[in-house]
Design an enzyme around this catalytic site. Structure first.
Site: not given
Ligand code: GLN
Length: 531
Positions: A13, A16, A18, A149, A187, A190, A222, A381, A507, A509
């Protein structure tokens, strides 16, 4: 009719898959197809929400509040799509619904079995998604490796589906190691893995060989011979520094053209120019900056992957390379390293999200150091929560202030559990999850960066800035630059006299994509560059 692309993996695993699935999808998308990515995970958890990063890497959060496999991060960042919780099938989810259906009486008179009931459930879900999304192509990645499995049922469902719906391709990813002692790419792993796949009744159309260096001609020959694929269908996937280059490599290898041909997809005009330009800027930027992420899962690469990527996206749009340095908050808290030393190379600092007490004191130290030294700082957060704790203790005179999550007996719970979370006992999928709207305060740094009055970002938390302490925090100079619609929950904080000392309960991001970086991360990297 929808067409199917299946991505499986063998040997080990972490190859990459994904990224490969995301890259192939990107190429097909760029030719005008509506591609929907799906991920199957063999584990019995309904979702990865209760696993820690050591078990599973980052937990990715979707707009709809689904906690899903981090491969969805790659899918969204590459395809610029918004995923749905239904697109992540786990064994837990599948079994749960089969058992629920049995209790409902959906299978009256029958013995409910792995085959056909569980495999039918899997196929039905694939087809429902295809129909709901009106997909041209379904790109389905099967997690884990063939032979496990726990993945057998997904592979069996794929086998049946390929039998019923002819228009599909299967891309099998394996490892092609270079053996120093003989100076050769080997190989055999593979070959074994393809045998294993054949044992499950599946035939690979393409083999993607992960290796240090590009596959040599004779390695490809090959693999083609022993694994019964065309030589041009053996695709080289060497180690690269920049994951966004992968679609371009697969394109050079001719994977997309061959997949499109096999699936009978219409010849669309491919448009990867903007992507190419961004990738080139990332690889040869005019400037470089170092940004530290202060967190506590710094020994594994995958724990903060969305934050890393969001910083890089912002860099790509600002013609700047972002070097990321992991700073272990636990080391600071244990006195193994002084905070100033740990951050000596950092031009900017992200204080990472988190749960539980380990590393907390370290994060508070980082917050103090950055505030006092006016280092551009972004708290995500838990990061916002620790910035608030530090500010309360050192600027508001609230001795012993803390988050109630960490210290139940604190005299000043400046961070406390949200009222809607009181009485919530079950842990799975019960946090405040997914996209929520915040109203931004005018004339704040945050509002200026977003350029909007209202923004939606994704969330994953149970705690918040305690409303009883809003006044004292504000009186001492903290600005709440964004709050939830009802005005009660603090979504953004900033210290206006600093260059960039901003925290968010969200978040951001999770919504950053290479082609459209998140405004807050963009503003943060800009401020690091200005400094
Ligand atoms: N532990 C914190 C909360 O539950 C912050 C969670 C986080 O950073 N995603 O509010």
């Amino acid at each position: 009719m929808v067409k199917w692309v299946f991505v499986t993996g063998g040997v080990l695993s972490g190859l990459g898959k994904g990224m490969i699935s995301a890259s192939v999808s990107k190429l097909l998308q760029s030719r005008g197809n509506h591609v929907v990515p799906v991920k199957c995970d063999g584990y019995l958890n309904v979702d990865p929400g209760t696993m820690n990063p050591h078990e599973h890497g980052e937990v990715f959060v979707l707009e709809d509040g689904g906690e899903v496999d981090m491969d969805f991060g790659h899918y969204e960042r590459f395809l610029d799509v918004t995923g749905s919780f239904d697109w992540n099938l786990t064994s837990g989810k599948v079994f749960q619904s089969v058992i629920d259906r049995e209790r409902e009486g959906d299978y009256l008179g029958e013995t409910v079995q792995m085959i056909p009931h569980v495999t039918d459930e899997i196929k039905e879900r694939f087809r429902d998604i295809a129909e709901e999304e009106d997909a041209d192509v379904m790109a389905i990645e099967i997690g884990g490796t063939v032979g496990d499995i726990e993945n057998m049922l997904f592979l069996e469902a794929v086998r049946q589906l390929r039998q019923e719906d002819e228009e599909s391709v299967l891309i099998h990813t394996t490892l092609v190691p270079f053996l120093d002692t003989v100076g050769e790419q080997k190989t055999k792993p593979t070959q074994h893995s393809v045998k294993e796949l054949e044992g499950a009744g599946l035939k690979a159309d393409f083999i993607v060989g992960r290796s240090d260096d590009p596959l040599e001609e004779k390695t490809k020959e090959k693999i083609a011979l022993f694994c019964d694929v065309e030589e041009e269908s053996v695709i080289s996937d060497p180690d690269i520094d920049n994951i966004y280059r992968l679609p371009l490599i697969l394109e050079e290898e001719g994977l997309d053209v061959q997949v499109a041909e096999k699936l009978g997809l219409e010849e669309g005009e491919e448009d990867m120019q903007r992507w190419k330009d961004l990738v080139e800027t990332m690889e040869d930027p005019s400037e470089e900056v170092t940004i530290a992420i202060a967190g506590k899962y710094t020994d594994i690469d995958d724990s903060y992957v969305s934050i890393d990527e969001a910083l890089k996206h912002a860099g790509a749009h600002l013609d700047a390379g972002v070097n990321i340095e992991m700073v272990e908050a636990t080391d600071i808290e244990n006195g193994e390293v002084r905070v100033g030393e740990a951050l000596s190379e950092a031009d900017g600092v992200v204080i990472a999200p988190g749960f539980g007490s380990r590393g907390t004191r370290g994060k508070v130290e980082v917050a103090r150091y950055c505030r006092e030294n006016d280092v551009p700082t972004l708290g995500i957060c838990f990061g916002l929560q620790m910035m608030t704790v530090e500010f309360a203790r050192n600027e508001c005179g609230l001795e012993g202030a803390h988050s109630a999550e960490i210290d139940e007996d604190t005299p000043h719970p400046v961070i406390d559990v949200m009222s809607e979370q009181l009485g919530v006992e079950k842990k799975g999928g019960t946090m405040r999850l997914g996209g929520y709207e915040a109203e931004l305060e005018s004339d704040t740094q945050v509002q200026e960066m977003y350029g909007e009055e209202k923004v939606v970002e994704r969330h994953r938390h149970r705690y918040e800035v305690n409303p009883e302490y809003h006044e004292i925090l504000e009186d001492n100079g903290m600005v709440f630059s964004g709050t939830s619609q009802d005005g009660k929950l603090v979504e953004y904080i900033e210290l206006p006299e600093k260059r960039f000392y901003i925290g968010t309960q969200a978040h951001p991001e999770f919504t950053s994509r290479l082609e459209s970086p998140n405004p807050l991360y963009h503003g943060f990297v800009q401020s690091v560059l200005d400094r």
